[in-house]
Design a protein around this motif. Structure first.
Motif: not given
Length: 117
Positions: A15, A19-20, A22-23, A26, A62, A64, A77, A79, A99-100
């Motif tokens: 990640i 984003d680390k 928010w989710s 890592s 978002l 996440a 994860n 957006r 995941v994005e």
């Protein structure tokens, strides 16, 4: 956003950036034997997410973290749904990873090739 790679016998999802935060993750390392496959799914962003625990969800902006839905735990994860990849798992903490990634087609190909060997 996330970077997906193969390291030995593991699928590794790194990640990136904020984003680390928010989710609350890592890095995820999943043994390839527990990866069923992957698909690019640009429409998944509109799907119901379930109960967030823990994570972040700002509708339209978002998603996440860990979400619980229909008895399954799913890691999100994303957006931009246009770059979403869904990775199906078995015998893991998560049933799926959503995941994005920068290049969904290349990521799906990488995962499918690694799973088929």
């Amino acid at each position: 956003m996330a970077t997906v790679s193969i390291a030995g016998d593991d699928l590794v999802v790194e990640i990136e950036g904020m984003d680390k935060l928010w989710s609350l993750k890592s890095r995820l390392a999943i043994p390839l034997v527990n990866v069923r496959g992957a698909t690019a799914d640009p429409g998944i962003k509109a799907d119901p997410k379930g109960l967030r625990a823990p994570g972040t969800h700002l509708p339209g902006v978002l998603t996440a973290g860990t979400f619980h839905q229909d008895g399954e735990r799913v890691f999100w994860n994303i957006r931009d749904g246009a770059r979403a990849v869904v990775i199906a798992l078995t015998d893991e903490r998560y049933a799926r990873l959503v995941v994005e990634v920068p290049d969904p087609a290349a990521t799906v190909e990488l995962i499918e090739r690694a799973v088929s060997r």
